[in-house]
Design a protein around this motif. Sequence first.
Motif, PDB file in Angstrom:
ATOM      1  N   VAL A  64      20.697 -66.892  10.204  1.00  0.00           N
ATOM      2  CA  VAL A  64      21.611 -67.031  11.343  1.00  0.00           C
ATOM      3  C   VAL A  64      22.375 -65.751  11.666  1.00  0.00           C
ATOM      4  CG1 VAL A  64      21.924 -69.511  11.030  1.00  0.00           C
ATOM      5  CG2 VAL A  64      23.440 -67.932   9.838  1.00  0.00           C
ATOM      6  N   ARG A  65      22.287 -64.765  10.790  1.00  0.00           N
ATOM      7  CA  ARG A  65      22.943 -63.477  11.062  1.00  0.00           C
ATOM      8  C   ARG A  65      22.170 -62.378  10.347  1.00  0.00           C
ATOM      9  NH1 ARG A  65      28.875 -62.674   8.881  1.00  0.00           N
ATOM     10  NH2 ARG A  65      29.539 -63.887  10.688  1.00  0.00           N
ATOM     11  N   ILE A  66      22.014 -61.239  11.014  1.00  0.00           N
ATOM     12  CA  ILE A  66      21.291 -60.100  10.441  1.00  0.00           C
ATOM     13  C   ILE A  66      22.092 -58.834  10.701  1.00  0.00           C
ATOM     14  CG2 ILE A  66      19.128 -58.801  10.396  1.00  0.00           C
ATOM     15  CD1 ILE A  66      17.818 -61.196  11.827  1.00  0.00           C
ATOM     16  N   SER A  67      22.176 -58.000   9.695  1.00  0.00           N
ATOM     17  CA  SER A  67      22.725 -56.661   9.864  1.00  0.00           C
ATOM     18  C   SER A  67      21.877 -55.720   9.030  1.00  0.00           C
ATOM     19  CB  SER A  67      24.197 -56.602   9.402  1.00  0.00           C
ATOM     20  OG  SER A  67      24.271 -56.687   7.992  1.00  0.00           O
ATOM     21  N   GLU A  68      22.130 -54.436   9.122  1.00  0.00           N
ATOM     22  CA  GLU A  68      21.358 -53.486   8.334  1.00  0.00           C
ATOM     23  C   GLU A  68      21.763 -53.525   6.867  1.00  0.00           C
ATOM     24  OE1 GLU A  68      21.341 -49.642  10.092  1.00  0.00           O
ATOM     25  OE2 GLU A  68      20.314 -50.309  11.915  1.00  0.00           O
ATOM     26  N   SER A  95      19.676 -68.277  18.383  1.00  0.00           N
ATOM     27  CA  SER A  95      20.827 -67.509  18.871  1.00  0.00           C
ATOM     28  C   SER A  95      20.675 -66.019  18.584  1.00  0.00           C
ATOM     29  CB  SER A  95      22.117 -68.024  18.233  1.00  0.00           C
ATOM     30  OG  SER A  95      22.058 -67.932  16.817  1.00  0.00           O
ATOM     31  N   LEU A  96      19.718 -65.655  17.717  1.00  0.00           N
ATOM     32  CA  LEU A  96      19.483 -64.249  17.383  1.00  0.00           C
ATOM     33  C   LEU A  96      18.537 -63.557  18.359  1.00  0.00           C
ATOM     34  CD1 LEU A  96      19.043 -64.508  13.497  1.00  0.00           C
ATOM     35  CD2 LEU A  96      21.015 -63.599  14.737  1.00  0.00           C
ATOM     36  N   LEU A  97      17.976 -64.302  19.308  1.00  0.00           N
ATOM     37  CA  LEU A  97      17.027 -63.705  20.237  1.00  0.00           C
ATOM     38  C   LEU A  97      17.677 -62.586  21.045  1.00  0.00           C
ATOM     39  CD1 LEU A  97      15.141 -66.850  21.552  1.00  0.00           C
ATOM     40  CD2 LEU A  97      14.169 -64.991  20.177  1.00  0.00           C
ATOM     41  N   ALA A  98      16.908 -61.544  21.288  1.00  0.00           N
ATOM     42  CA  ALA A  98      17.393 -60.413  22.082  1.00  0.00           C
ATOM     43  C   ALA A  98      17.693 -60.870  23.509  1.00  0.00           C
ATOM     44  CB  ALA A  98      16.342 -59.304  22.101  1.00  0.00           C
ATOM     45  N   PRO A  99      18.607 -60.190  24.190  1.00  0.00           N
ATOM     46  CA  PRO A  99      18.910 -60.544  25.588  1.00  0.00           C
ATOM     47  C   PRO A  99      17.642 -60.581  26.439  1.00  0.00           C
ATOM     48  CG  PRO A  99      20.474 -58.922  24.766  1.00  0.00           C
ATOM     49  CD  PRO A  99      19.416 -59.050  23.716  1.00  0.00           C
ATOM     50  N   PHE A 104      11.462 -53.937  25.319  1.00  0.00           N
ATOM     51  CA  PHE A 104      11.107 -53.539  23.961  1.00  0.00           C
ATOM     52  C   PHE A 104      10.857 -52.045  23.858  1.00  0.00           C
ATOM     53  CE2 PHE A 104       7.824 -52.797  20.688  1.00  0.00           C
ATOM     54  CZ  PHE A 104       8.552 -53.184  19.570  1.00  0.00           C
ATOM     55  N   ASP A 105      11.407 -51.472  22.777  1.00  0.00           N
ATOM     56  CA  ASP A 105      11.233 -50.053  22.480  1.00  0.00           C
ATOM     57  C   ASP A 105      10.938 -49.942  20.991  1.00  0.00           C
ATOM     58  OD1 ASP A 105      11.436 -47.331  21.938  1.00  0.00           O
ATOM     59  OD2 ASP A 105      13.118 -47.023  23.300  1.00  0.00           O
ATOM     60  N   GLN A 106       9.804 -49.357  20.642  1.00  0.00           N
ATOM     61  CA  GLN A 106       9.408 -49.238  19.236  1.00  0.00           C
ATOM     62  C   GLN A 106      10.467 -48.519  18.411  1.00  0.00           C
ATOM     63  OE1 GLN A 106       6.476 -50.598  18.055  1.00  0.00           O
ATOM     64  NE2 GLN A 106       7.209 -50.117  15.990  1.00  0.00           N
ATOM     65  N   ALA A 107      11.226 -47.643  19.045  1.00  0.00           N
ATOM     66  CA  ALA A 107      12.264 -46.894  18.330  1.00  0.00           C
ATOM     67  C   ALA A 107      13.408 -47.803  17.875  1.00  0.00           C
ATOM     68  CB  ALA A 107      12.809 -45.780  19.216  1.00  0.00           C
ATOM     69  N   ASP A 108      13.525 -49.004  18.468  1.00  0.00           N
ATOM     70  CA  ASP A 108      14.597 -49.931  18.108  1.00  0.00           C
ATOM     71  C   ASP A 108      14.254 -50.794  16.899  1.00  0.00           C
ATOM     72  OD1 ASP A 108      16.021 -49.061  20.328  1.00  0.00           O
ATOM     73  OD2 ASP A 108      15.276 -50.675  21.618  1.00  0.00           O
ATOM     74  N   ASP A 123      23.833 -51.223  17.972  1.00  0.00           N
ATOM     75  CA  ASP A 123      24.294 -51.413  16.589  1.00  0.00           C
ATOM     76  C   ASP A 123      24.309 -52.877  16.161  1.00  0.00           C
ATOM     77  OD1 ASP A 123      24.714 -48.653  16.236  1.00  0.00           O
ATOM     78  OD2 ASP A 123      26.708 -48.799  17.141  1.00  0.00           O
ATOM     79  N   LYS A 124      23.644 -53.749  16.898  1.00  0.00           N
ATOM     80  CA  LYS A 124      23.529 -55.148  16.501  1.00  0.00           C
ATOM     81  C   LYS A 124      22.054 -55.505  16.353  1.00  0.00           C
ATOM     82  CE  LYS A 124      27.799 -56.822  18.663  1.00  0.00           C
ATOM     83  NZ  LYS A 124      28.385 -57.802  19.610  1.00  0.00           N
TER      84      LYS A 124
END
Length: 275
Positions: A64-68, A95-99, A104-108, A123-124
């Motif tokens: 339900v939550r992810i960080s680095e 709820s974690l789905l990207a906006p 999409f960018d491979q660098a992300d 940063d999220k």
Amino acid sequence: MKKSLTTLTLVGFISLGLSTPAVQAEINYIDESTSESQDQSDGEGDEQAQVDQAEGLAQEQVIVRISEEGYVTSHGDHYHTYDGKPPYEGIYADSLLAPEDYQFDQADVYTEVEGGYIVTIDDKCYLYYEDPSQAKNLRTKDEITLQSYGLHPQDATAIYQLKADLGLKEDAKISFENKLMPADYLKESNLGKDYTVVYLYRDGFATLMGDQVVVFPKEAPKDAKFDKRLLLEDDQAESVYEVDGGSVVKDGDDHYGLSLEAGQDADNLVDLNKN
């Protein structure tokens, strides 16, 4: 690399409150809990498998939550925090789905998961799928909340799916009521005069009340009205408890339904397909 695991109670994670009249739950991801246990092990995903084996719960660990720094899973009526990247085959909250407007960018990319990626945006961390509708490892807030009340994941998903099956709006409310019976709940909730039992499971039943689904963790009332689709045609099904004109039964695959002497013509059946 060693990765730590902390088990926390749901105080501050599941916000329980009386919302006249139902006891409802809302996941708010606020950590106000105290640690119950802490362990360490190697290998991404190993910690979750160890927790599942140790706790022996049917409920899923839903991320339900992810960080680095790590991630958090909801696991029944509590949750766990882990260091490191989430496992490739993890189950994720939608709820974690990207906006929706994210390109999409491979660098992300932070890490790859089954069918998609964890990406970092401003940063999220978010979950990205090219087509989220095809993802099999997503769970909704309703499903996670129902699991927090002890429902088996299959039952939680089936009850969530009722919104589509019954033609309800996507934002239709699913409530869990553990004190009142349906008739009393109706009187206090202003949801109409009638209800229909639309789902049966081992420890309870779900009803359609107005435009909402309400789950009760107890036997269905003997005089309840039932959705016609609950009829179970299985001569080998085991009777669980009696209702007017028959009984609630369980088949060999632990599916719950109705066996009524009058079958399709029983007075306590409602054809919701016609409504």
